[in-house]
Design an enzyme around this catalytic site. Structure first.
Site, PDB file in Angstrom:
ATOM      1  N   GLN A  78       0.841  -1.203   0.000  1.00 21.65           N
ATOM      2  CA  GLN A  78       0.000   0.000   0.000  1.00 21.65           C
ATOM      3  C   GLN A  78       0.876   1.253   0.000  1.00 21.65           C
ATOM      4  O   GLN A  78       1.299   1.729   1.054  1.00 21.65           O
ATOM      5  CB  GLN A  78      -0.946   0.012   1.197  1.00 21.65           C
ATOM      6  CG  GLN A  78      -1.928   1.158   1.110  1.00 21.65           C
ATOM      7  CD  GLN A  78      -3.017   1.102   2.151  1.00 21.65           C
ATOM      8  OE1 GLN A  78      -3.155   0.150   2.889  1.00 21.65           O
ATOM      9  NE2 GLN A  78      -3.799   2.150   2.214  1.00 21.65           N
ATOM     10  N   PHE A  79       1.132   1.782  -1.189  1.00 25.21           N
ATOM     11  CA  PHE A  79       2.012   2.951  -1.322  1.00 25.21           C
ATOM     12  C   PHE A  79       1.446   4.184  -0.631  1.00 25.21           C
ATOM     13  O   PHE A  79       2.191   5.082  -0.250  1.00 25.21           O
ATOM     14  CB  PHE A  79       2.318   3.246  -2.789  1.00 25.21           C
ATOM     15  CG  PHE A  79       1.207   3.909  -3.550  1.00 25.21           C
ATOM     16  CD1 PHE A  79       1.149   5.292  -3.649  1.00 25.21           C
ATOM     17  CD2 PHE A  79       0.216   3.154  -4.172  1.00 25.21           C
ATOM     18  CE1 PHE A  79       0.134   5.912  -4.352  1.00 25.21           C
ATOM     19  CE2 PHE A  79      -0.796   3.765  -4.877  1.00 25.21           C
ATOM     20  CZ  PHE A  79      -0.846   5.145  -4.964  1.00 25.21           C
ATOM     21  N   THR A  80       0.129   4.257  -0.433  1.00 27.14           N
ATOM     22  CA  THR A  80      -0.478   5.451   0.154  1.00 27.14           C
ATOM     23  C   THR A  80      -0.095   5.647   1.616  1.00 27.14           C
ATOM     24  O   THR A  80      -0.341   6.721   2.177  1.00 27.14           O
ATOM     25  CB  THR A  80      -2.015   5.431   0.019  1.00 27.14           C
ATOM     26  OG1 THR A  80      -2.532   4.284   0.693  1.00 27.14           O
ATOM     27  CG2 THR A  80      -2.429   5.404  -1.442  1.00 27.14           C
TER      28      THR A  80
END
Length: 150
Positions: A78-80
């Site tokens: 999850q890059f966010t």
């Protein structure tokens, strides 16, 4: 690396309507990778997750690890998690590693967790549009940043 670790009674991830990974009791982990992450971050964070004592013992005290309770792990990229919200209302993801850096680190992290955990883990798919479901047990949610290890 940032990990959001949730103690769950069940969790699953679907991609295009198909179940890619699912577990019963254990940990659902969201993982964010940045350019500055390396093998040291992978090793430290993997050991922290697999040994963290956030499951209840017989006295209802959080004193057991996911290994102690023979639980499972579902790992989702999850890059966010590396979003910067300092300016304006649109998050910036400048700190998140680009796929050419993040994918190899994600694969190394999976291998490290499996080695430390002693069994295969379930995963999502890097970069895919995933639908994650979980039942947070407790609720217990821990945020771990490998840059805060010292």
């Amino acid at each position: 690396m940032i990990a959001v670790v949730q103690r769950v009674s069940e969790s699953s991830v679907k991609i295009e309507g198909e179940v890619k990974g699912e577990i019963g009791a254990g940990l659902m982990v969201l993982l964010g990778i940045e350019d500055a992450d390396d093998t040291e971050d992978i090793q430290w964070l993997s050991k922290k997750i697999t040994n963290m004592r956030i499951f209840n013992d017989d006295d209802e005290v959080m004193n057991k690890s996911v290994q102690d309770v023979n639980g499972d792990i579902l790992l989702i990229s999850q890059f966010t998690l590396h979003a910067s919200t300092k300016k304006g209302n649109r998050p910036s993801y400048i700190r998140a590693a680009k796929p050419d850096v993040a994918i190899p680190l994600y694969k190394k992290f999976i291998a490290q967790v499996e080695a430390d955990f002693g069994k295969k883990i379930q995963t999502g798919e890097f970069g895919a549009d995933m639908k994650v479901s979980l039942v947070n047990d407790g609720p217990v949610t821990i945020i771990i940043d490998s840059k805060d290890k010292k």
